[in-house]
Write a protein that holds these residues in place. Structure first.
Motif, short mmCIF file in Angstrom:
data_model
loop_
_atom_site.label_atom_id
_atom_site.label_comp_id
_atom_site.label_asym_id
_atom_site.label_seq_id
_atom_site.Cartn_x
_atom_site.Cartn_y
_atom_site.Cartn_z
N UNK A 120 -10.16 -0.35 2.23
CA UNK A 120 -10.69 -0.53 3.59
C UNK A 120 -10.45 -1.95 4.10
N UNK A 121 -10.38 -2.94 3.21
CA UNK A 121 -10.10 -4.31 3.61
C UNK A 121 -8.71 -4.45 4.22
N UNK A 122 -7.80 -3.60 3.79
CA UNK A 122 -6.41 -3.72 4.20
C UNK A 122 -6.00 -2.79 5.33
N UNK A 123 -6.75 -1.70 5.50
CA UNK A 123 -6.35 -0.69 6.48
C UNK A 123 -6.45 -1.22 7.90
N UNK A 124 -5.43 -0.95 8.70
CA UNK A 124 -5.51 -1.32 10.11
C UNK A 124 -6.44 -0.35 10.84
N UNK A 125 -6.84 -0.71 12.01
CA UNK A 125 -7.78 0.11 12.77
C UNK A 125 -7.12 1.32 13.42
N UNK A 136 0.79 -7.62 3.07
CA UNK A 136 0.29 -6.90 4.24
C UNK A 136 0.41 -7.78 5.49
N UNK A 137 0.04 -9.05 5.36
CA UNK A 137 0.09 -9.95 6.50
C UNK A 137 1.52 -10.33 6.89
N UNK A 138 2.33 -10.71 5.90
CA UNK A 138 3.68 -11.21 6.19
C UNK A 138 4.61 -10.12 6.69
N UNK A 139 4.54 -8.94 6.09
CA UNK A 139 5.48 -7.88 6.42
C UNK A 139 4.87 -6.82 7.34
N UNK A 140 3.60 -6.96 7.67
CA UNK A 140 2.90 -6.02 8.55
C UNK A 140 3.04 -4.58 8.07
N UNK A 141 2.78 -4.37 6.78
CA UNK A 141 2.84 -3.03 6.19
C UNK A 141 1.46 -2.40 6.24
N UNK A 142 1.44 -1.07 6.27
CA UNK A 142 0.18 -0.35 6.34
C UNK A 142 -0.24 0.10 4.94
N UNK A 143 -1.39 -0.37 4.45
CA UNK A 143 -1.87 0.07 3.13
C UNK A 143 -2.36 1.52 3.17
N UNK A 144 -1.99 2.27 2.16
CA UNK A 144 -2.37 3.67 2.04
C UNK A 144 -2.67 3.95 0.57
N UNK A 145 -3.36 5.05 0.32
CA UNK A 145 -3.55 5.54 -1.04
C UNK A 145 -2.76 6.83 -1.19
N UNK A 146 -2.07 6.96 -2.33
CA UNK A 146 -1.32 8.19 -2.63
C UNK A 146 -1.64 8.64 -4.03
N UNK A 147 -1.76 9.96 -4.20
CA UNK A 147 -1.91 10.52 -5.54
C UNK A 147 -0.52 10.65 -6.14
N UNK A 148 -0.34 10.00 -7.29
CA UNK A 148 0.96 9.98 -7.94
C UNK A 148 0.76 10.34 -9.41
N UNK A 149 1.65 11.17 -9.95
CA UNK A 149 1.58 11.51 -11.37
C UNK A 149 2.05 10.31 -12.19
N UNK A 150 1.22 9.93 -13.15
CA UNK A 150 1.52 8.79 -14.02
C UNK A 150 1.50 9.30 -15.45
N UNK A 182 2.20 0.47 0.15
CA UNK A 182 2.33 -0.20 1.44
C UNK A 182 3.44 0.50 2.19
N UNK A 183 3.14 0.96 3.40
CA UNK A 183 4.05 1.80 4.17
C UNK A 183 4.66 1.03 5.33
N UNK A 184 5.97 1.24 5.51
CA UNK A 184 6.65 0.59 6.62
C UNK A 184 8.08 1.10 6.74
N UNK A 185 8.82 0.48 7.64
CA UNK A 185 10.23 0.84 7.83
C UNK A 185 11.03 0.38 6.63
N UNK A 186 12.15 1.04 6.39
CA UNK A 186 12.94 0.84 5.18
C UNK A 186 13.32 -0.62 4.95
N UNK A 187 13.84 -1.30 5.95
CA UNK A 187 14.28 -2.68 5.78
C UNK A 187 13.12 -3.60 5.43
N UNK A 188 11.98 -3.36 6.04
CA UNK A 188 10.79 -4.18 5.80
C UNK A 188 10.25 -3.92 4.39
N UNK A 189 10.22 -2.65 3.99
CA UNK A 189 9.75 -2.29 2.65
C UNK A 189 10.67 -2.90 1.59
N UNK A 190 11.97 -2.89 1.83
CA UNK A 190 12.90 -3.49 0.86
C UNK A 190 12.69 -4.99 0.75
#
Length: 95
Positions: free
Chosen positions: A8-13, A42-56, A69-77
């Protein structure tokens, strides 16, 4: 005392619309990543924090909720390069 990082600290409104999701990619944050690195990403790249269920698979295959952290491909890279550089610096500073 260190402040505990929550999703919740990271999620945008604002909510992301379904059409916008088509062009977005997720960067999985490894468990144990220092919170200051996540905040910086999160601040520098303006990515959106999310939670995902992933098999580990450790001993048994478990499904866990991990931070991504979710964003456009170039930003995520770019954020991925930043993450690995910061983690390497953090690991090397501990020795």
């Amino acid at each position: 005392m260190a402040r505990k990082l929550t999703i919740e600290d990271l999620k945008p409104k604002k909510e992301t619309e379904e059409k916008q999701l088509e062009e977005l990619y997720d960067l999985i944050i490894p468990p144990g990543t220092p919170s200051y690195i996540i905040y910086d990403m999160v601040e520098e790249f303006e990515l959106e924090p999310m939670e995902r269920k992933i098999s580990v698979s450790i001993i048994e295959c478990d499904e866990r909720e991990l931070l991504v952290l979710r964003g456009k491909l170039e930003v995520v890279q770019a954020a991925e390069r930043f993450l690995y550089d910061e983690l390497a610096a953090w690991v090397n500073s501990e020795h």
